[in-house]
Design a protein around this motif. Structure first.
Motif, PDB file in Angstrom:
ATOM      1  N   ASN A  97       0.833  -1.215   0.000  1.00 43.22           N
ATOM      2  CA  ASN A  97       0.000   0.000   0.000  1.00 43.22           C
ATOM      3  C   ASN A  97       0.862   1.258   0.000  1.00 43.22           C
ATOM      4  O   ASN A  97       0.576   2.243  -0.702  1.00 43.22           O
ATOM      5  CB  ASN A  97      -0.928   0.001   1.216  1.00 43.22           C
ATOM      6  N   GLN A 100       2.639   1.555  -3.456  1.00 42.56           N
ATOM      7  CA  GLN A 100       1.670   1.895  -4.498  1.00 42.56           C
ATOM      8  C   GLN A 100       1.302   3.379  -4.419  1.00 42.56           C
ATOM      9  O   GLN A 100       1.162   4.058  -5.444  1.00 42.56           O
ATOM     10  CB  GLN A 100       0.406   1.037  -4.373  1.00 42.56           C
ATOM     11  N   PRO A 373      -6.225  -0.076  -2.627  1.00 39.88           N
ATOM     12  CA  PRO A 373      -5.298  -0.567  -1.605  1.00 39.88           C
ATOM     13  C   PRO A 373      -5.766  -1.889  -1.007  1.00 39.88           C
ATOM     14  O   PRO A 373      -6.964  -2.211  -1.008  1.00 39.88           O
ATOM     15  CB  PRO A 373      -5.306   0.555  -0.546  1.00 39.88           C
TER      16      PRO A 373
END
Length: 972
Positions: A97, A100, A373
């Motif tokens: 997460n 990203q 996410p």
């Protein structure tokens, strides 16, 4: 002019590739896919495009410095892809997460999880290795395996899993593929690779065929050096390349190029195939027409890393035609070198664009156009599910392979004739295997440091099971026998009937010079807990053997060979869901257990639940006594009290009825002439078994042998040492006159009958049955039932007179007796009447653990058959499991207790079928079987400890409350 020529070249290049094969990266909504790809690609700088070519290794078990390093690669060098290595799923999810969020374009997350996330991450699920799966004949199971890996990867934000290995392992000495391959048969490898791919890609996780063009016939490891394959093109075409062609046709999304030296494909023997344009572009793209992602093997591996500097290797890989650089070692230097190559026209921007376009198409295929996410909640639960366990069991069960069975000894039958020893060879534990073997019958673990002494110890045994156990830590661990073990194996086999079970690679068997003296051979492939437990079950016929060898063992056992064995209808031991029960619901039994122990209803107990021939719950709680010095184990035996009636006397009565020794319509005088002139002479067998014969409940015989005022045992009847007069042992240092048995029968014969017929539970009829059976068959009841039932059933933990068979620590004490024996009753029957008859009564005296009680109940449930043997006729079981006096409000069948006829009684939970049957015992025991639901339930305790006044267990109805929990756990 140069630009126009380049454009024409590229159009032809793309057309040439796409014309030769389907594009696995195109989605159904390809128009939307094209828009998304073009929108991103058109905005990219050259640095951002180059960044998409890297897949950098990231760890979730390293420090902040590493996290900052990865973040910098993403933000400064625009790295577009990560492959996660060691760590935990929770940390990997959190880092994914984080990374990203730092990336302009969603990152493609890769993972190397051939047998599951466990390959890299702690606390995740491990499925079997490919070699194990290669033995499975049902490829739908392999597809399911792929689906489960797809679900796991999807849940953890992984978009590409570097699996399956499609290498055909034709070299037993291959140090790096071996167990990672589906085997040596190209069709088997291909079909399993396709099934796995289709399963995983179904869940949006891209599969990866590795290691192109084939790493299966090497004797060196490309992690450490550059392996050489000296095969001509024809051989490569017919063997190594075969599965790649097929998986490409089946739509696999990516391929991994291997670090190999193959002179017939690349004349420069120092150039790894992963860096060879001849291999990557000419063979893979042009000749085979592969249009998916082309990814190098790890560029940190010595097979590539020894060729040049890391940046030069990375550039060479791109120039060769690879799209993605896996684990590049120097991103900044590589970026600079690629840009320089573009300037020098040794690499075109068009080729970069071509690869980046493919990468972006793949990201769209993976769903990264709508990236979200990872949800961190319940991650651990979602990655370790009951469904995973169910599939794992199916995979292992279907892989087990019997390759030799000279004496048709697998599965083991006729247990009454078997004396079985287990010998452990190898360097790992076989404890799970041994424990499971012991669930079926008595199996002794025999060991010694000296071969001669070991052979001597094995002499009393007529069946030896040798488990060869090697480390299951990873697929690269050594599978080989030591020279000493080979000598020991052959010597044991020379003098004993042997079943050899290898819990490692089948290649281990190549070391055996001869199999002549080894009667049975099983390949179990891995030394996991599940493989050990299921292989033991196979040996005893809980299910069939279906596996076939994925590789050849010399000329003796060819690839594809395997002997199909039969099921004998013995118990399987599994998880609740495999029998249609809920693990979560059954876990509520623990809550009752806490109450039982907390309220001191009993110091300890055992609970067993089986359904449809599958034991799904087998647990022991508490301690032997309130001293808490010994925990209750599943193997410990309890005094069964009145369960003796249906577990010892009743099967013999049923047998006798079949053999016309006893007729249900016969009267007592007919079966026991000495009762001819008694008030019981006309009572029928059916009435006694139904507790409808006007008999008293019981007679306290022991009181007639005591002083009426002091309640002390009279010397007239007892001695503290065994002698010719006092020959019947009642307890420690307590012997009764051997003639007193006659007095007991006289008491019964002369006892008053109740005034009128009606239901009254009574022990007395079973004294009569004991005498009748022993007279008819000329053997003591304990020997008779052991020979006719227990030995062949494998009920070695069920016996009368347990001190003759078991160590005292294996026997749970019952009561601190202060009224008759004046001692802790430990290893002797609690029932006074049975004790006065030497511990063997028709109504009491039997000891067992829950597992063996369940075997008898399952035999009844299977209408008289178990373990491949018919003990009783179906009609006999039905005849006895029937109420004959229900109109007189008698709920019982013949011997069996039955559900209550009205809601006021508490024989059961009130939730079982009317066909169900069972019994309870005074010491706190209970067992019940239900033909309708297939449930067998056993509860054993010593609730009479410290004394029989402890009735809390009975008052609470906790045994039937647990029964209700079991019924509520049924899912179907």
């Amino acid at each position: 002019m140069k630009k126009e020529l380049l454009f024409v070249f590229l159009i032809g290049f793309v057309f040439k590739i796409s014309a030769q094969g389907v594009d696995p990266l195109i989605t159904k909504d390809f128009e939307a896919q094209e828009i998304w790809v073009n929108t991103i690609l058109n905005k990219m700088t050259i640095d951002e495009k180059i960044g998409q070519l890297f897949m950098v290794q990231a760890y979730s078990n390293l420090d902040q410095k590493h996290e900052d390093f990865i973040t910098e690669l993403i933000t400064k060098y625009h790295v577009g892809n990560l492959i996660f290595m060691q760590g935990t799923p929770e940390k990997q999810a959190a880092l994914t997460n984080k990374y990203q969020a730092a990336s302009k374009v969603p990152l493609m997350i890769g993972f190397d999880g051939e047998w599951g996330l466990d390959m890299r991450l702690q606390n995740t699920y491990r499925f079997p290795w490919n070699m194990t799966l290669g033995a499975i004949q049902d490829n739908t199971l392999i597809e399911k395996f792929g689906e489960h890996l797809g679900k796991h990867c999807n849940r953890l934000g992984i978009h590409i899993n570097f699996a399956p290995v499609v290498d055909i392992n034709t070299n037993p000495d291959n140090p790096i593929i071996g167990n990672r391959s589906f085997g040596e048969n190209k069709e088997n490898v291909t079909q399993k690779a396709i099934a796995f791919t289709q399963g995983m890609q179904k869940y949006g996780v891209m599969a990866n065929a590795k290691h192109f063009p084939g790493h299966g016939d090497t004797a060196t490891d490309s992690h450490h050096t550059l392996p050489v394959l000296n095969f001509d093109k024809a051989r490569l075409d017919s063997v190594e390349l075969y599965p790649f062609r097929k998986v490409f046709d089946a739509g696999i999304g990516s391929v991994m190029t291997a670090h190999l030296s193959i002179p017939s494909l690349e004349p420069n023997v120092a150039l790894p195939t992963s860096l060879s344009k001849n291999v990557v572009t000419n063979l893979l793209k042009y000749e085979l027409g592969f249009n998916g992602l082309i990814i190098t093997d790890g560029l940190n591996m010595k097979g590539a890393a020894n060729y040049a500097t890391s940046a030069e290797i990375d550039l060479a890989a791109i120039q060769a035609g690879n799209d993605l650089l896996l684990i590049p070692q120097n991103v900044p230097a590589t970026t600079n070198l690629i840009k320089k190559a573009i300037e020098l026209n040794t690499l075109s921007i068009a080729q970069i664009d071509f690869s980046v376009r493919k990468i972006l198409k793949a990201k769209y295929w993976m769903g990264l156009n709508t990236y979200k996410p990872i949800v961190l909640k319940n991650l651990q639960e979602d990655l370790n599910t009951i469904d995973d366990e169910l599939l794992h069991r199916k995979l292992v069960k279907n892989s087990l392979t019997v390759i030799k069975d000279n004496k048709q000894n697998i599965p083991l039958a006729n247990l009454e004739n078997k004396k079985i020893a287990y010998v452990n060879l190898g360097d790992d534990s076989g404890d799970y295997f041994l424990d499971m073997l012991k669930n079926y019958t008595k199996v002794d673990a025999i060991s010694d440091d000296n071969l001669d002494k070991l052979i001597l110890k094995l002499k009393p045994y007529n069946q030896v099971i040798i488990g060869f156990h090697k480390s299951n830590l990873n697929p690269w661990k050594s599978y080989k026998f030591k020279e000493k073990e080979l000598v020991w194996l052959q010597e044991i086999a020379r003098q004993n009937n042997v079943i050899l079970d290898v819990f490692t690679s089948p290649y281990s068997l190549l070391q055996l010079k001869t199999f002549t003296k080894i009667e049975g051979v099983i390949v179990s492939y891995q030394n996991s807990k599940l493989a050990q437990e299921l292989s033991a079950q196979l040996i005893f016929g809980a299910f069939e053997a279906k596996g076939k060898l994925p590789v050849s063992i010399g000329k003796e056992f060819r690839v594809g060979f395997g002997i199909h064995t039969n099921s004998l209808g013995r118990f399987e031991y599994t998880i609740p869901e495999e029998a249609g029960l809920s693990s979560k619901k059954l876990a509520e039994i623990d809550r009752y257990a806490d109450t039982i122990l907390k309220d001191k209803m009993a110091p300890g107990f055992q609970v067993l639940v089986a359904r449809n021939g599958k034991v799904v719950y087998q647990k022991s709680y508490g301690h032997h006594t309130d001293k808490k010095s010994l925990k209750v184990k599943n193997s410990d035996v309890y005094d069964l009290a009145s369960l003796t009636k249906i577990l010892a006397s009743l099967p013999l009565i049923m047998k006798a009825e079949e053999e016309k020794v006893i007729s249900l319509s016969a009267s007592v005088k007919d079966i026991l002439p000495s009762f001819n002139n008694s008030n019981k002479s006309g009572v029928s067998v059916m009435e006694i078994l139904s507790h409808y014969g006007k008999l008293k409940a019981w007679i306290p015989f022991y009181k007639d042998t005591q002083d009426s005022s002091t309640h002390k045992n009279l010397p007239l009847f007892y001695g503290d040492k065994q002698s010719t007069v006092f020959d019947v042992k009642v307890a420690d240092n307590l012997y009764i006159k051997n003639s007193y048995k006659d007095s007991i029968y006289k008491h019964i014969k002369d006892a008053d009958q109740r005034d009128k017929k009606g239901y009254k539970y009574s022990d007395l009829g079973y004294y009569i049955f004991k005498e009748v059976l022993e007279t008819a068959y000329h053997k003591p009841l304990n020997k008779l039932v052991d020979e006719e039932f227990y030995k062949s059933l494998g009920a070695d933990r069920m016996t009368y007179l347990p001190l003759e068979k078991f160590n005292k620590a294996e026997i749970v004490p019952t009561e601190i007796d202060d009224y008759y024996r004046n001692q802790l009753v430990h290893g002797y029957v609690h029932d006074m009447g049975a004790a006065m008859m030497g511990g063997v009564g028709g109504h009491a005296g039997l000891f067992a653990n829950a597992n063996d009680v369940a075997k008898i109940m399952q035999m009844y449930l299977q209408k008289g058959s178990y373990g491949g043997r018919r003990y009783l006729k179906e009609e006999t079981v039905d005849k006895f499991n029937h109420r004959y006096y229900s109109n007189q409000k008698v709920r019982r069948g013949l011997g069996f207790d039955k559900p209550e006829l009205n809601s006021g009684a508490t024989a059961t939970c009130g939730c079982v079928s009317d066909e169900s049957f069972g019994h309870s015992g005074f010491t706190g025991t209970y067992t019940w079987a239900d033909p309708k639901s297939g449930i067998v339930y056993v509860f054993l305790s010593n609730r009479v400890y410290p004394n029989a006044n402890n009735r809390a267990l009975i008052r609470s109805n906790v045994r039937t409350k647990i029964q209700k929990t079991i019924q509520d756990a049924i899912l179907d």
